[in-house]
Design a protein around this motif. Structure first.
Motif, PDB file in Angstrom:
ATOM      1  N   LEU A   1       0.829  -1.213   0.000  1.00  0.00           N
ATOM      2  CA  LEU A   1       0.000   0.000   0.000  1.00  0.00           C
ATOM      3  C   LEU A   1       0.858   1.257   0.000  1.00  0.00           C
ATOM      4  O   LEU A   1       0.517   2.262  -0.638  1.00  0.00           O
ATOM      5  N   ALA A   2       1.991   1.226   0.712  1.00  0.00           N
ATOM      6  CA  ALA A   2       2.886   2.385   0.727  1.00  0.00           C
ATOM      7  C   ALA A   2       3.474   2.632  -0.656  1.00  0.00           C
ATOM      8  O   ALA A   2       3.590   3.781  -1.115  1.00  0.00           O
ATOM      9  N   ARG A   3       3.833   1.560  -1.349  1.00  0.00           N
ATOM     10  CA  ARG A   3       4.373   1.729  -2.698  1.00  0.00           C
ATOM     11  C   ARG A   3       3.303   2.252  -3.657  1.00  0.00           C
ATOM     12  O   ARG A   3       3.583   3.107  -4.508  1.00  0.00           O
ATOM     13  N   ILE A   4       2.108   1.721  -3.510  1.00  0.00           N
ATOM     14  CA  ILE A   4       1.018   2.220  -4.365  1.00  0.00           C
ATOM     15  C   ILE A   4       0.759   3.700  -4.088  1.00  0.00           C
ATOM     16  O   ILE A   4       0.522   4.494  -5.014  1.00  0.00           O
ATOM     17  N   GLU A   5       0.819   4.110  -2.838  1.00  0.00           N
ATOM     18  CA  GLU A   5       0.607   5.511  -2.492  1.00  0.00           C
ATOM     19  C   GLU A   5       1.706   6.399  -3.073  1.00  0.00           C
ATOM     20  O   GLU A   5       1.429   7.499  -3.583  1.00  0.00           O
ATOM     21  N   ARG A   6       2.942   5.937  -3.018  1.00  0.00           N
ATOM     22  CA  ARG A   6       4.036   6.732  -3.605  1.00  0.00           C
ATOM     23  C   ARG A   6       3.860   6.859  -5.113  1.00  0.00           C
ATOM     24  O   ARG A   6       4.080   7.940  -5.683  1.00  0.00           O
ATOM     25  N   LEU A   7       3.453   5.781  -5.755  1.00  0.00           N
ATOM     26  CA  LEU A   7       3.198   5.845  -7.191  1.00  0.00           C
ATOM     27  C   LEU A   7       2.022   6.761  -7.498  1.00  0.00           C
ATOM     28  O   LEU A   7       2.048   7.510  -8.488  1.00  0.00           O
ATOM     29  N   ARG A   8       0.992   6.706  -6.655  1.00  0.00           N
ATOM     30  CA  ARG A   8      -0.153   7.605  -6.864  1.00  0.00           C
ATOM     31  C   ARG A   8       0.254   9.061  -6.799  1.00  0.00           C
ATOM     32  O   ARG A   8      -0.146   9.890  -7.627  1.00  0.00           O
ATOM     33  N   GLN A   9       1.076   9.420  -5.821  1.00  0.00           N
ATOM     34  CA  GLN A   9       1.537  10.803  -5.700  1.00  0.00           C
ATOM     35  C   GLN A   9       2.400  11.202  -6.885  1.00  0.00           C
ATOM     36  O   GLN A   9       2.314  12.335  -7.376  1.00  0.00           O
ATOM     37  N   LEU A  10       3.233  10.286  -7.369  1.00  0.00           N
ATOM     38  CA  LEU A  10       4.073  10.589  -8.532  1.00  0.00           C
ATOM     39  C   LEU A  10       3.231  10.851  -9.773  1.00  0.00           C
ATOM     40  O   LEU A  10       3.433  11.854 -10.476  1.00  0.00           O
ATOM     41  N   LEU A  11       2.279   9.976 -10.049  1.00  0.00           N
ATOM     42  CA  LEU A  11       1.440  10.148 -11.242  1.00  0.00           C
ATOM     43  C   LEU A  11       0.541  11.373 -11.117  1.00  0.00           C
ATOM     44  O   LEU A  11       0.275  12.061 -12.115  1.00  0.00           O
ATOM     45  N   HIS A  12       0.079  11.645  -9.905  1.00  0.00           N
ATOM     46  CA  HIS A  12      -0.745  12.845  -9.704  1.00  0.00           C
ATOM     47  C   HIS A  12       0.080  14.101  -9.954  1.00  0.00           C
ATOM     48  O   HIS A  12      -0.410  15.081 -10.553  1.00  0.00           O
ATOM     49  N   ALA A  13       1.331  14.108  -9.521  1.00  0.00           N
ATOM     50  CA  ALA A  13       2.198  15.269  -9.764  1.00  0.00           C
ATOM     51  C   ALA A  13       2.481  15.439 -11.252  1.00  0.00           C
ATOM     52  O   ALA A  13       2.649  16.573 -11.729  1.00  0.00           O
TER      53      ALA A  13
ATOM     54  N   ASP B   1      -0.025  -1.124 -11.600  1.00  0.00           N
ATOM     55  CA  ASP B   1       1.317  -1.185 -12.171  1.00  0.00           C
ATOM     56  C   ASP B   1       1.598   0.080 -12.975  1.00  0.00           C
ATOM     57  O   ASP B   1       0.761   0.535 -13.782  1.00  0.00           O
ATOM     58  N   GLU B   2       2.771   0.662 -12.777  1.00  0.00           N
ATOM     59  CA  GLU B   2       3.104   1.939 -13.424  1.00  0.00           C
ATOM     60  C   GLU B   2       3.120   1.814 -14.942  1.00  0.00           C
ATOM     61  O   GLU B   2       2.647   2.717 -15.657  1.00  0.00           O
ATOM     62  N   GLN B   3       3.646   0.724 -15.460  1.00  0.00           N
ATOM     63  CA  GLN B   3       3.720   0.564 -16.910  1.00  0.00           C
ATOM     64  C   GLN B   3       2.320   0.507 -17.526  1.00  0.00           C
ATOM     65  O   GLN B   3       2.053   1.130 -18.557  1.00  0.00           O
ATOM     66  N   LEU B   4       1.410  -0.219 -16.880  1.00  0.00           N
ATOM     67  CA  LEU B   4       0.038  -0.284 -17.384  1.00  0.00           C
ATOM     68  C   LEU B   4      -0.651   1.075 -17.282  1.00  0.00           C
ATOM     69  O   LEU B   4      -1.377   1.497 -18.187  1.00  0.00           O
ATOM     70  N   LEU B   5      -0.426   1.779 -16.180  1.00  0.00           N
ATOM     71  CA  LEU B   5      -1.073   3.080 -15.997  1.00  0.00           C
ATOM     72  C   LEU B   5      -0.621   4.074 -17.055  1.00  0.00           C
ATOM     73  O   LEU B   5      -1.438   4.823 -17.612  1.00  0.00           O
ATOM     74  N   ARG B   6       0.650   4.090 -17.366  1.00  0.00           N
ATOM     75  CA  ARG B   6       1.142   5.027 -18.386  1.00  0.00           C
ATOM     76  C   ARG B   6       0.644   4.628 -19.771  1.00  0.00           C
ATOM     77  O   ARG B   6       0.382   5.500 -20.620  1.00  0.00           O
ATOM     78  N   ALA B   7       0.490   3.340 -20.021  1.00  0.00           N
ATOM     79  CA  ALA B   7      -0.052   2.907 -21.307  1.00  0.00           C
ATOM     80  C   ALA B   7      -1.511   3.331 -21.459  1.00  0.00           C
ATOM     81  O   ALA B   7      -1.938   3.764 -22.532  1.00  0.00           O
ATOM     82  N   VAL B   8      -2.288   3.238 -20.382  1.00  0.00           N
ATOM     83  CA  VAL B   8      -3.693   3.671 -20.429  1.00  0.00           C
ATOM     84  C   VAL B   8      -3.772   5.179 -20.651  1.00  0.00           C
ATOM     85  O   VAL B   8      -4.598   5.673 -21.427  1.00  0.00           O
TER      86      VAL B   8
ATOM     87  N   LEU C   1      -5.073   2.124  -8.797  1.00  0.00           N
ATOM     88  CA  LEU C   1      -4.691   3.388  -9.446  1.00  0.00           C
ATOM     89  C   LEU C   1      -5.245   3.503 -10.855  1.00  0.00           C
ATOM     90  O   LEU C   1      -5.352   4.612 -11.387  1.00  0.00           O
ATOM     91  N   LEU C   2      -5.600   2.378 -11.452  1.00  0.00           N
ATOM     92  CA  LEU C   2      -6.186   2.444 -12.794  1.00  0.00           C
ATOM     93  C   LEU C   2      -7.469   3.266 -12.791  1.00  0.00           C
ATOM     94  O   LEU C   2      -7.790   3.915 -13.790  1.00  0.00           O
ATOM     95  N   ASP C   3      -8.203   3.280 -11.674  1.00  0.00           N
ATOM     96  CA  ASP C   3      -9.434   4.075 -11.598  1.00  0.00           C
ATOM     97  C   ASP C   3      -9.154   5.558 -11.773  1.00  0.00           C
ATOM     98  O   ASP C   3      -9.993   6.298 -12.304  1.00  0.00           O
ATOM     99  N   HIS C   4      -7.979   6.024 -11.328  1.00  0.00           N
ATOM    100  CA  HIS C   4      -7.655   7.453 -11.423  1.00  0.00           C
ATOM    101  C   HIS C   4      -7.133   7.828 -12.814  1.00  0.00           C
ATOM    102  O   HIS C   4      -7.332   8.956 -13.263  1.00  0.00           O
ATOM    103  N   VAL C   5      -6.466   6.900 -13.487  1.00  0.00           N
ATOM    104  CA  VAL C   5      -5.866   7.210 -14.789  1.00  0.00           C
ATOM    105  C   VAL C   5      -6.878   7.032 -15.913  1.00  0.00           C
ATOM    106  O   VAL C   5      -6.846   7.769 -16.907  1.00  0.00           O
ATOM    107  N   ALA C   6      -7.781   6.067 -15.786  1.00  0.00           N
ATOM    108  CA  ALA C   6      -8.763   5.810 -16.839  1.00  0.00           C
ATOM    109  C   ALA C   6      -9.667   7.019 -17.031  1.00  0.00           C
ATOM    110  O   ALA C   6      -9.830   7.865 -16.148  1.00  0.00           O
ATOM    111  N   ASP C   7     -10.277   7.092 -18.200  1.00  0.00           N
ATOM    112  CA  ASP C   7     -11.162   8.212 -18.506  1.00  0.00           C
ATOM    113  C   ASP C   7     -12.452   8.153 -17.699  1.00  0.00           C
ATOM    114  O   ASP C   7     -13.014   9.190 -17.347  1.00  0.00           O
TER     115      ASP C   7
END
Length: 409
Positions: free
Chosen positions: A114-126, A221-228, A247-253
């Motif tokens: 969960l901590a890693r997912i949170e760090r990735l969420r903050q990175l993608l949000h930034a 997964d970061e690679q999947l999120l950036r591909a979406v 995190l896919l819920d936040h990146v998807a349209d």
């Protein structure tokens, strides 16, 4: 010292393997994170073999360890378990293979994940990947619907059945892919690219049923999120149930609470649309009838007004006045003409009385000196001897010549 290497003095295989082993052994002890995809432990052997795979790339590493290392693991090690291993790279010169000889295996806990997912969420949000302004709208009625889900899964069945019940003519392109485990991300990435490149697919649904945090890791997964985020086709995330939030819920349209919700969002309900059309037709017909009735009342009110009921009344009321004014004008004009006629006759009589003709009739004459441009003579000085003159009387004129002058007494 090893002899120099050249085409004339090549190294034997044993020398090459020894040199490679020497370089690999220099790496020392390292910590490695990955996902177990295969574990082979034969009874009676002193070595267990594990295949450790990178969850974000199609790369793997062979791991060896004593069986007791597996027994000391805090959690059971099975395919798909995320672990951290401590070991030393080894190169076996006899077979020319490399492996990681581990002495300690640690499972990654839920808190760490969960901590890693949170760090990735903050990175993608930034980076702006969650920005609502980047979300693409869904088409009202897509030509084709791409669906990525597990083979014969409940999520796939829900999406297909709901879409077909709501809009039977909808085209659904189903792509089966693992939705958990080490092979999920690469397969989903491949299917996602194929659907995004398909010109007949207007929207893509990534669907999966509920599960634990570990089961839903591929969808963070970061690679999947950036591909979406890089897709040109709108993507709907339909992962798990309402509480699940990868995190896919936040990146998807569009984020759908469930696969069933995704199916309802992607196509309209033909029965509801037909009912809506019928309702709007009834409302439109009623509105049109009310408008016609209202306008008819307005027209009837206008027709009832005196100016429209008897349009000539105003003209008729002024017809007598017009005739009186016309008679007055005619009388005034006749009176003016008569007055001017009398005035003309009076002036003509005065002109006849005072004119030269009446003077000549009384015996007077007009004498003109023809040698002086027919100038009228006023005295004898204007008529020298020998001058030719013209004498005008009442009934005509004669020409004479001055032969002498006489003085009047």
């Amino acid at each position: 010292m090893t002899a120099a290497n050249s085409a004339q003095e090549p190294w034997p295989v044993r020398t090459v393997n020894v040199k490679i082993a020497d370089w690999i052994h220099r790496l020392g002890q390292i910590w490695v994170e990955g996902q177990i995809t295969q574990l082979s432990r034969r009874p009676g052997t002193r070595t267990a073999f594990i295949t450790l795979r990178d969850p974000a790339a199609d790369m793997s590493l062979t791991v060896t360890c004593p069986p007791e290392v597996i027994d000391r693991s805090p959690v059971p090690l099975t395919d798909g378990t995320r672990v951290i291993m401590c070991g030393r790279p080894s190169f076996y010169t006899g077979r020319g293979t490399i492996s990681l000889r581990v002495t300690e295996i640690r499972a990654i806990g839920i808190g760490e994940l969960l901590a890693r997912i949170e760090r990735l969420r903050q990175l993608l949000h930034a980076e702006g990947l969650f920005d609502p302004r980047l979300k693409r709208p869904l088409p009202f009625l897509p030509r084709g619907i791409g669906l990525i889900s597990g083979r014969a899964s409940a999520a796939s069945h829900d999406v297909v059945s709901i879409v077909q019940s709501r809009w039977a003519a909808a085209l659904i392109v189903v792509r089966d892919a693992p939705v958990q485990g080490p092979s999920a991300v690469p397969r989903i990435l491949g299917e996602l690219k194929m659907l995004d490149d398909d010109p007949d697919v207007d929207v893509i649904i990534i669907a999966r049923g509920g599960g634990s945090v570990e089961d839903l890791l591929p969808f963070s997964d970061e690679q999947l999120l950036r591909a979406v985020a890089a897709c040109t086709t709108p993507v709907i995330s339909a992962i798990g149930h309402e509480p699940d939030n990868p995190l896919l819920d936040h990146v998807a349209d569009v984020r759908a609470a469930t696969p069933t919700d995704a199916a309802k969002r992607v196509v309209p309900d033909v029965a509801a649309e037909l009912a809506g059309i019928a309702t709007m037709r009834r409302r439109s017909a009623g509105a049109l009838r009310n408008w016609v009735q209202r306008e008819r009342h307005v027209v009837d009110g206008l027709r009832a007004r005196p100016v429209l009921a008897d349009p000539l009344r105003l003209i008729d009321s002024h017809a007598g006045a017009v005739e009186r004014h016309r008679a007055d004008l005619r009388r005034d004009v006749a009176r003016l003409v008569e007055r001017e006629t009398h005035r003309h006759e009076h002036l003509a009589a005065r002109l006849a009385t005072l004119g030269p003709a009446q003077t000549l009739a009384r015996g007077y004459a007009i004498v003109q000196n023809l040698d002086d441009g027919a100038r009228v003579a006023h005295d004898t000085a204007d008529l020298p001897d020998g001058a030719r003159v013209r004498i005008r009387v009442a009934d005509g004129a004669v020409t004479a010549q001055v032969t002498g002058q006489e003085e009047t007494s």
